[in-house]
Design a protein around this motif. Structure first.
Motif, PDB file in Angstrom:
ATOM      1  N   VAL A  48       0.913  -1.104  -0.446  1.00  0.00           N
ATOM      2  CA  VAL A  48       0.185  -0.322  -0.109  1.00  0.00           C
ATOM      3  C   VAL A  48       0.812   1.405   0.183  1.00  0.00           C
ATOM      4  CG1 VAL A  48      -1.647   1.282   0.950  1.00  0.00           C
ATOM      5  CG2 VAL A  48      -1.366  -1.378   1.236  1.00  0.00           C
ATOM      6  N   THR A  49       0.244   2.003  -0.653  1.00  0.00           N
ATOM      7  CA  THR A  49       1.414   3.331  -0.932  1.00  0.00           C
ATOM      8  C   THR A  49       0.662   5.206  -0.595  1.00  0.00           C
ATOM      9  OG1 THR A  49       0.861   3.576  -3.786  1.00  0.00           O
ATOM     10  CG2 THR A  49       2.761   2.325  -2.826  1.00  0.00           C
ATOM     11  N   SER A  50       1.041   5.304  -0.063  1.00  0.00           N
ATOM     12  CA  SER A  50       0.503   6.098   0.349  1.00  0.00           C
ATOM     13  C   SER A  50       1.510   7.939   0.672  1.00  0.00           C
ATOM     14  CB  SER A  50      -0.361   6.655   2.273  1.00  0.00           C
ATOM     15  OG  SER A  50       1.029   6.529   2.566  1.00  0.00           O
ATOM     16  N   GLY A  51       0.426   9.154  -0.090  1.00  0.00           N
ATOM     17  CA  GLY A  51       1.986  10.440  -0.197  1.00  0.00           C
ATOM     18  C   GLY A  51       1.155  11.295  -1.479  1.00  0.00           C
ATOM     19  N   SER A  52       0.324  10.802  -2.228  1.00  0.00           N
ATOM     20  CA  SER A  52       0.810  11.649  -3.440  1.00  0.00           C
ATOM     21  C   SER A  52      -0.166  12.949  -2.542  1.00  0.00           C
ATOM     22  CB  SER A  52      -0.892  11.523  -4.183  1.00  0.00           C
ATOM     23  OG  SER A  52      -2.317  11.220  -3.623  1.00  0.00           O
ATOM     24  N   GLY A  53       0.310  14.242  -4.162  1.00  0.00           N
ATOM     25  CA  GLY A  53      -0.300  15.866  -3.636  1.00  0.00           C
ATOM     26  C   GLY A  53       0.094  15.708  -4.331  1.00  0.00           C
ATOM     27  N   SER A  54       0.155  17.584  -4.120  1.00  0.00           N
ATOM     28  CA  SER A  54      -0.248  18.830  -5.961  1.00  0.00           C
ATOM     29  C   SER A  54       1.302  18.580  -6.378  1.00  0.00           C
ATOM     30  CB  SER A  54      -0.518  20.565  -4.940  1.00  0.00           C
ATOM     31  OG  SER A  54       0.769  20.635  -4.445  1.00  0.00           O
ATOM     32  N   ILE A  55       2.423  18.240  -6.367  1.00  0.00           N
ATOM     33  CA  ILE A  55       3.367  17.822  -7.021  1.00  0.00           C
ATOM     34  C   ILE A  55       3.637  16.610  -7.139  1.00  0.00           C
ATOM     35  CG2 ILE A  55       4.000  20.440  -6.726  1.00  0.00           C
ATOM     36  CD1 ILE A  55       6.331  19.395  -4.292  1.00  0.00           C
ATOM     37  N   PHE A  56       3.411  15.844  -6.683  1.00  0.00           N
ATOM     38  CA  PHE A  56       3.736  13.667  -7.454  1.00  0.00           C
ATOM     39  C   PHE A  56       2.573  12.965  -6.576  1.00  0.00           C
ATOM     40  CE2 PHE A  56       4.626  12.269  -3.021  1.00  0.00           C
ATOM     41  CZ  PHE A  56       4.191  13.072  -2.247  1.00  0.00           C
ATOM     42  N   SER A  57       3.098  12.056  -7.206  1.00  0.00           N
ATOM     43  CA  SER A  57       1.826  10.727  -6.883  1.00  0.00           C
ATOM     44  C   SER A  57       2.748   9.674  -6.650  1.00  0.00           C
ATOM     45  CB  SER A  57       0.886  10.400  -7.908  1.00  0.00           C
ATOM     46  OG  SER A  57       1.228  11.311  -9.504  1.00  0.00           O
ATOM     47  N   ASP A  79      12.156 -19.528  -2.022  1.00  0.00           N
ATOM     48  CA  ASP A  79      11.450 -18.135  -2.101  1.00  0.00           C
ATOM     49  C   ASP A  79      12.025 -17.715  -0.961  1.00  0.00           C
ATOM     50  OD1 ASP A  79      10.128 -18.571  -4.975  1.00  0.00           O
ATOM     51  OD2 ASP A  79       8.562 -20.146  -3.903  1.00  0.00           O
ATOM     52  N   THR A  80      12.596 -18.136  -0.373  1.00  0.00           N
ATOM     53  CA  THR A  80      12.196 -17.323   0.851  1.00  0.00           C
ATOM     54  C   THR A  80      13.833 -16.283   0.548  1.00  0.00           C
ATOM     55  OG1 THR A  80      12.144 -19.552   2.015  1.00  0.00           O
ATOM     56  CG2 THR A  80      14.167 -17.885   3.386  1.00  0.00           C
ATOM     57  N   ALA A  81      12.828 -15.268   0.898  1.00  0.00           N
ATOM     58  CA  ALA A  81      13.264 -14.073   1.088  1.00  0.00           C
ATOM     59  C   ALA A  81      13.661 -12.420   1.220  1.00  0.00           C
ATOM     60  CB  ALA A  81      14.355 -13.361  -0.340  1.00  0.00           C
ATOM     61  N   GLU A  82      13.387 -11.686   1.601  1.00  0.00           N
ATOM     62  CA  GLU A  82      12.956 -10.438   1.830  1.00  0.00           C
ATOM     63  C   GLU A  82      12.351  -9.851   0.481  1.00  0.00           C
ATOM     64  OE1 GLU A  82      12.006  -7.148   5.360  1.00  0.00           O
ATOM     65  OE2 GLU A  82      12.686  -9.515   5.447  1.00  0.00           O
ATOM     66  N   TYR A  83      11.344  -9.488   0.915  1.00  0.00           N
ATOM     67  CA  TYR A  83      10.359  -9.207  -0.622  1.00  0.00           C
ATOM     68  C   TYR A  83       9.758  -7.859  -0.189  1.00  0.00           C
ATOM     69  CZ  TYR A  83       9.322 -14.371  -2.316  1.00  0.00           C
ATOM     70  OH  TYR A  83       9.599 -15.105  -2.979  1.00  0.00           O
ATOM     71  N   TYR A  84      10.424  -7.077  -1.511  1.00  0.00           N
ATOM     72  CA  TYR A  84      10.152  -5.544  -1.527  1.00  0.00           C
ATOM     73  C   TYR A  84       9.114  -4.823  -2.306  1.00  0.00           C
ATOM     74  CZ  TYR A  84      13.898  -5.918   1.790  1.00  0.00           C
ATOM     75  OH  TYR A  84      14.988  -6.088   2.356  1.00  0.00           O
ATOM     76  N   CYS A  85       8.306  -3.652  -2.130  1.00  0.00           N
ATOM     77  CA  CYS A  85       7.581  -3.315  -2.987  1.00  0.00           C
ATOM     78  C   CYS A  85       8.169  -2.593  -3.244  1.00  0.00           C
ATOM     79  CB  CYS A  85       5.948  -2.661  -2.283  1.00  0.00           C
ATOM     80  SG  CYS A  85       5.568  -2.245  -3.785  1.00  0.00           S
ATOM     81  N   ASN A  86       8.638  -2.477  -5.193  1.00  0.00           N
ATOM     82  CA  ASN A  86       8.698  -0.855  -5.768  1.00  0.00           C
ATOM     83  C   ASN A  86       8.200  -0.295  -6.226  1.00  0.00           C
ATOM     84  OD1 ASN A  86       9.300  -0.004  -8.905  1.00  0.00           O
ATOM     85  ND2 ASN A  86      10.935   0.156  -7.830  1.00  0.00           N
ATOM     86  N   ALA A  87       8.120   0.728  -5.901  1.00  0.00           N
ATOM     87  CA  ALA A  87       6.904   1.897  -5.811  1.00  0.00           C
ATOM     88  C   ALA A  87       7.571   3.210  -7.017  1.00  0.00           C
ATOM     89  CB  ALA A  87       6.124   2.853  -5.297  1.00  0.00           C
ATOM     90  N   HIS A  88       7.189   3.523  -7.938  1.00  0.00           N
ATOM     91  CA  HIS A  88       7.191   5.351  -8.650  1.00  0.00           C
ATOM     92  C   HIS A  88       6.320   6.440  -8.107  1.00  0.00           C
ATOM     93  CE1 HIS A  88       8.449   2.792 -12.367  1.00  0.00           C
ATOM     94  NE2 HIS A  88       9.447   2.321 -11.863  1.00  0.00           N
ATOM     95  N   ARG A  89       7.629   7.402  -7.777  1.00  0.00           N
ATOM     96  CA  ARG A  89       7.091   8.317  -7.919  1.00  0.00           C
ATOM     97  C   ARG A  89       6.812   9.255  -8.579  1.00  0.00           C
ATOM     98  NH1 ARG A  89      10.981  12.061  -3.175  1.00  0.00           N
ATOM     99  NH2 ARG A  89      11.763  11.599  -4.955  1.00  0.00           N
ATOM    100  N   ILE A  90       6.082   9.862  -8.976  1.00  0.00           N
ATOM    101  CA  ILE A  90       5.922  10.951  -9.999  1.00  0.00           C
ATOM    102  C   ILE A  90       5.848  11.900 -10.250  1.00  0.00           C
ATOM    103  CG2 ILE A  90       4.678  10.720 -12.370  1.00  0.00           C
ATOM    104  CD1 ILE A  90       3.794   7.451 -11.735  1.00  0.00           C
ATOM    105  N   LEU A  91       6.640  12.830 -10.187  1.00  0.00           N
ATOM    106  CA  LEU A  91       6.538  13.956 -10.201  1.00  0.00           C
ATOM    107  C   LEU A  91       6.014  14.815 -11.085  1.00  0.00           C
ATOM    108  CD1 LEU A  91      10.445  14.498  -8.905  1.00  0.00           C
ATOM    109  CD2 LEU A  91       8.359  14.247  -7.510  1.00  0.00           C
ATOM    110  N   LEU A  92       5.612  16.090 -10.844  1.00  0.00           N
ATOM    111  CA  LEU A  92       4.580  17.095 -11.491  1.00  0.00           C
ATOM    112  C   LEU A  92       5.882  17.545 -12.909  1.00  0.00           C
ATOM    113  CD1 LEU A  92       2.731  18.778 -12.258  1.00  0.00           C
ATOM    114  CD2 LEU A  92       3.586  20.235 -11.389  1.00  0.00           C
ATOM    115  N   GLY A  93       5.507  17.529 -14.737  1.00  0.00           N
ATOM    116  CA  GLY A  93       6.223  17.544 -15.578  1.00  0.00           C
ATOM    117  C   GLY A  93       6.905  15.841 -16.043  1.00  0.00           C
TER     118      GLY A  93
END
Length: 122
Positions: free
Chosen positions: A23-32, A91-105
């Motif tokens: 789950v991601t959060s933190g979108s705003g006026s200059i990024f998502s 399959d034993t490992a630490e699993y990480y979620c990758n997200a893209h922070r999309i900036l204005l422009g």
């Protein structure tokens, strides 16, 4: 401000299943921020791709998990899942979620969660 939070890991027997969530959060006026895929890292090893979206309807999978895993996205777009079946010790490992922070422009960069641990035991 920006959060990428994984959950759903744990201890499972060989042949069992787990469903990971991001789950991601933190979108705003200059990024998502948009979760894009899953990677994993075993102790002493390099981080490697497990599954990632390549479009709204397609995804890439590591050969080692293809046919055993399925990535999906909720309608709110801020949550993705990884259904893992027929789990093996490899399959034993630490699993990480990758997200893209999309900036204005149109600029973007990668943001990583803290990880959720998967242990597959006999």
């Amino acid at each position: 401000q920006v959060q990428v939070v994984e959950s759903g890991g744990g201890l499972v027997q060989v042949g069992g299943s787990l469903r990971l969530s991001c789950v991601t959060s933190g979108s705003g006026s200059i990024f998502s921020i948009l979760p894009m895929g899953w990677y994993r890292q075993a102790p002493g090893s390099q981080r490697e791709l497990v599954a990632r979206f390549t479009s709204d309807t397609t995804a890439d999978y590591a050969l080692s998990v293809k046919d055993r895993c399925s990535i999906s996205r909720d309608n709110d777009m801020n949550t993705i899942h990884l259904q893992m079946n027929s789990l093996q010790p490899e399959d034993t490992a630490e699993y990480y979620c990758n997200a893209h922070r999309i900036l204005l422009g149109g600029k973007w960069d990668d943001v990583w969660g803290q990880g959720t641990q998967v242990i597959v035991s006999p």
